[in-house]
Design a protein around this motif. Sequence first.
Motif, PDB file in Angstrom:
ATOM      1  N   MET A 182      -4.989   3.678  -5.342  1.00 23.67           N
ATOM      2  CA  MET A 182      -4.082   2.825  -4.587  1.00 23.67           C
ATOM      3  C   MET A 182      -2.679   2.970  -5.151  1.00 23.67           C
ATOM      4  SD  MET A 182      -6.427  -0.632  -4.228  1.00 23.67           S
ATOM      5  CE  MET A 182      -5.402  -1.358  -2.943  1.00 23.67           C
ATOM      6  N   ARG A 183      -1.708   2.687  -4.323  1.00 27.46           N
ATOM      7  CA  ARG A 183      -0.321   2.799  -4.736  1.00 27.46           C
ATOM      8  C   ARG A 183       0.470   1.652  -4.131  1.00 27.46           C
ATOM      9  NH1 ARG A 183       0.211   8.126  -0.949  1.00 27.46           N
ATOM     10  NH2 ARG A 183      -0.118   7.059   1.014  1.00 27.46           N
ATOM     11  N   LEU A 184       1.749   1.575  -4.485  1.00 24.47           N
ATOM     12  CA  LEU A 184       2.575   0.482  -3.997  1.00 24.47           C
ATOM     13  C   LEU A 184       2.523   0.430  -2.476  1.00 24.47           C
ATOM     14  CD1 LEU A 184       4.581  -1.697  -5.006  1.00 24.47           C
ATOM     15  CD2 LEU A 184       6.407  -0.095  -4.445  1.00 24.47           C
ATOM     16  N   GLY A 185       2.166  -0.725  -1.940  1.00 27.36           N
ATOM     17  CA  GLY A 185       2.080  -0.893  -0.500  1.00 27.36           C
ATOM     18  C   GLY A 185       0.707  -0.652   0.083  1.00 27.36           C
ATOM     19  N   SER A 186      -0.250  -0.150  -0.713  1.00 25.32           N
ATOM     20  CA  SER A 186      -1.608   0.069  -0.211  1.00 25.32           C
ATOM     21  C   SER A 186      -2.290  -1.266   0.093  1.00 25.32           C
ATOM     22  CB  SER A 186      -2.448   0.830  -1.235  1.00 25.32           C
ATOM     23  OG  SER A 186      -1.993   2.146  -1.395  1.00 25.32           O
ATOM     24  N   PHE A 187      -3.178  -1.238   1.099  1.00 31.29           N
ATOM     25  CA  PHE A 187      -3.940  -2.420   1.474  1.00 31.29           C
ATOM     26  C   PHE A 187      -5.420  -2.063   1.556  1.00 31.29           C
ATOM     27  CE2 PHE A 187       0.235  -3.251   3.210  1.00 31.29           C
ATOM     28  CZ  PHE A 187       0.406  -4.623   3.103  1.00 31.29           C
ATOM     29  N   ILE A 188      -6.262  -3.004   1.162  1.00 31.92           N
ATOM     30  CA  ILE A 188      -7.692  -2.949   1.455  1.00 31.92           C
ATOM     31  C   ILE A 188      -8.068  -4.293   2.053  1.00 31.92           C
ATOM     32  CG2 ILE A 188     -10.023  -2.827   0.513  1.00 31.92           C
ATOM     33  CD1 ILE A 188      -9.014  -0.911  -1.580  1.00 31.92           C
ATOM     34  N   THR A 189      -8.632  -4.266   3.263  1.00 34.22           N
ATOM     35  CA  THR A 189      -9.017  -5.490   3.952  1.00 34.22           C
ATOM     36  C   THR A 189     -10.535  -5.538   4.096  1.00 34.22           C
ATOM     37  OG1 THR A 189      -6.936  -5.629   5.181  1.00 34.22           O
ATOM     38  CG2 THR A 189      -8.806  -6.832   6.078  1.00 34.22           C
ATOM     39  N   VAL A 190     -11.119  -6.650   3.679  1.00 31.48           N
ATOM     40  CA  VAL A 190     -12.563  -6.866   3.780  1.00 31.48           C
ATOM     41  C   VAL A 190     -12.805  -8.021   4.746  1.00 31.48           C
ATOM     42  CG1 VAL A 190     -14.675  -7.449   2.536  1.00 31.48           C
ATOM     43  CG2 VAL A 190     -12.906  -6.065   1.418  1.00 31.48           C
ATOM     44  N   ILE A 191     -13.584  -7.757   5.797  1.00 28.41           N
ATOM     45  CA  ILE A 191     -13.936  -8.783   6.773  1.00 28.41           C
ATOM     46  C   ILE A 191     -15.422  -9.084   6.606  1.00 28.41           C
ATOM     47  CG2 ILE A 191     -13.975  -9.416   9.208  1.00 28.41           C
ATOM     48  CD1 ILE A 191     -11.795  -7.330   9.676  1.00 28.41           C
ATOM     49  N   GLY A 192     -15.759 -10.329   6.310  1.00 31.42           N
ATOM     50  CA  GLY A 192     -17.152 -10.646   6.069  1.00 31.42           C
ATOM     51  C   GLY A 192     -17.428 -12.137   6.091  1.00 31.42           C
ATOM     52  N   ILE A 193     -18.712 -12.463   5.922  1.00 36.30           N
ATOM     53  CA  ILE A 193     -19.169 -13.852   5.972  1.00 36.30           C
ATOM     54  C   ILE A 193     -19.938 -14.174   4.690  1.00 36.30           C
ATOM     55  CG2 ILE A 193     -20.569 -15.536   7.231  1.00 36.30           C
ATOM     56  CD1 ILE A 193     -20.248 -13.798   9.711  1.00 36.30           C
ATOM     57  N   PRO A 194     -19.456 -15.101   3.869  1.00 37.87           N
ATOM     58  CA  PRO A 194     -20.251 -15.547   2.721  1.00 37.87           C
ATOM     59  C   PRO A 194     -21.515 -16.242   3.227  1.00 37.87           C
ATOM     60  CG  PRO A 194     -17.945 -16.210   2.497  1.00 37.87           C
ATOM     61  CD  PRO A 194     -18.132 -15.741   3.910  1.00 37.87           C
ATOM     62  N   TRP A 205      -3.130   2.769  -9.334  1.00 38.95           N
ATOM     63  CA  TRP A 205      -3.374   4.158  -8.946  1.00 38.95           C
ATOM     64  C   TRP A 205      -4.615   4.735  -9.624  1.00 38.95           C
ATOM     65  CZ3 TRP A 205       1.173   2.168 -10.767  1.00 38.95           C
ATOM     66  CH2 TRP A 205       1.458   2.338 -12.113  1.00 38.95           C
ATOM     67  N   LEU A 206      -5.230   3.976 -10.551  1.00 39.70           N
ATOM     68  CA  LEU A 206      -6.474   4.414 -11.175  1.00 39.70           C
ATOM     69  C   LEU A 206      -7.702   4.014 -10.346  1.00 39.70           C
ATOM     70  CD1 LEU A 206      -5.686   3.471 -14.894  1.00 39.70           C
ATOM     71  CD2 LEU A 206      -5.513   5.714 -13.820  1.00 39.70           C
ATOM     72  N   VAL A 207      -7.506   3.174  -9.323  1.00 35.11           N
ATOM     73  CA  VAL A 207      -8.625   2.711  -8.499  1.00 35.11           C
ATOM     74  C   VAL A 207      -9.160   3.864  -7.662  1.00 35.11           C
ATOM     75  CG1 VAL A 207      -9.329   1.167  -6.638  1.00 35.11           C
ATOM     76  CG2 VAL A 207      -7.748   0.348  -8.399  1.00 35.11           C
ATOM     77  N   ASN A 208     -10.474   4.099  -7.720  1.00 39.19           N
ATOM     78  CA  ASN A 208     -11.059   5.137  -6.869  1.00 39.19           C
ATOM     79  C   ASN A 208     -12.334   4.684  -6.165  1.00 39.19           C
ATOM     80  OD1 ASN A 208     -12.922   5.122  -8.930  1.00 39.19           O
ATOM     81  ND2 ASN A 208     -12.859   7.317  -9.332  1.00 39.19           N
ATOM     82  N   GLY A 214      -2.425   3.047   3.723  1.00 44.66           N
ATOM     83  CA  GLY A 214      -1.545   3.463   2.637  1.00 44.66           C
ATOM     84  C   GLY A 214      -2.264   4.221   1.549  1.00 44.66           C
ATOM     85  N   LEU A 215      -3.520   4.646   1.799  1.00 45.95           N
ATOM     86  CA  LEU A 215      -4.258   5.413   0.802  1.00 45.95           C
ATOM     87  C   LEU A 215      -4.038   6.902   1.035  1.00 45.95           C
ATOM     88  CD1 LEU A 215      -7.649   3.496   0.713  1.00 45.95           C
ATOM     89  CD2 LEU A 215      -5.598   3.118  -0.637  1.00 45.95           C
TER      90      LEU A 215
END
Length: 451
Positions: A1-13, A161-164, A181-182
């Motif tokens: 990941m880098r500046l401005g990257s997004f990860i969106t998780v849609i779910g139900i607990p 940026w170490l996230v893979n 943004g990935l």
Amino acid sequence: MRLGSFITVIGIPEGLLGNFRIDLMGELTSGEPDPPIILHYNVRLQGDKLTEGPVIVENTLTAAHGWGDEERCPPMQSENNKKVDELKQCNKRVGRLAAGPSNMSIWSSVAKNVSKSERYFPFKQGYLSVMTVRVGEEGFHTTVDGKHVTSFAYRESLEPWLVNEVKISADVRVTSVLASGLPTSENVEHVDMEALKPVSLPPHKKLDIFVGVFSTANNFKRRMAVRRTWMQYAAVRSGAVAVRFFVGLHKNQMVNEELWNEVQAYGDIQLMPFVDYYSLISWKTTEVVSAKYVMKTDDDSFVRVDEVLTSLNRLNKSNGLLYGLINSDSRPHRNTNSKWYISPEEWPEEKYPPWAHGPGYVVSHDIATAVYKRHSEGSLKMFKLEDVAMGIWIEELKKGGLEVSYMKENRVFNEGCKDGYVVAHYQSPRDLLCLWQKLQETNEAKCCADG
């Protein structure tokens, strides 16, 4: 990941408790039993041993140091609610009495009429939530259903940026996971090692530029990406420009053994007991002494060597030059929560002298020589911010009579990539390969993905 990257998780607990975890994982290092967790985001809807109410717990994990200090939302003490990128670590509304349905998830508020006496919490068992993790300048920021909930400052050696890998576990039914943004994928096959080795430098020939790339021992993929991309410029392959990595030793012996094998295989690494910005200054080599210019950059930067050379030739300034993204109106961070905090004892003045951002700046030979001389004499003022330090040293040289020209290059981007770049920072190995491919195909400096 880098500046401005997004990860969106849609779910139900769901399930018995509705607790779930989202972990941003780093890469497994040789000799370590488990990969690091760059961000551990733990939602405990039924509370835990410290609180009866629902809570979000954020943390990091490394094999060397174990779990770090927890950050909780809502916090145990409100006065501990610090800021990251000017956003509070925990939204002050979390855990407080709700003002009405608008304070609940946009999904759950439609499904259920919420009482004003209910305390606000961004997740609710059995109801859909949309959570987004965004990479900021100082830390990760999470929003739920469009509302900021938590901010978590990066910890040393655990940068985004170490996230893979993203791991989602426990009592949650995931509907979808989205990312933006990935970087694009990387093809690592068919590497010609001989083509990646530096050329032998002709004796008694003055280099145009010596480039020092700061790296760490376990960043092999980044160094390989640099070798395969901008180190393939004609000026580098011809010996007009020399590029060398400055790498400090690792605490893990297996990592050091792999690093030593890399040193022998490629011959472009200068090993240091530890790596910092004094390493480049104090390295007494023919390459540095005989170079017209010395450039400093990082292993997650893409440097358009041809454009740097063109710009320097156009400037035609061989003495007293600092070239890069110049900051002439910078003040020290006095907030103790900032990763760039500087105490009045370290720098008592209100402003810094002009300096150039670290991802890519150039100094002329006379400045490099003068700074090295002061360093060897023990008269160089040490300062922990590398790029600012160079500005401070140059200011001292000016007091001694050196005439200095500050040449601002707005195409040095220290927070990502923009089309037309000369230097693009925070680029993953895949980004570097993508940028190089675009240059080869279009001969234009176009960014990859969202830059």
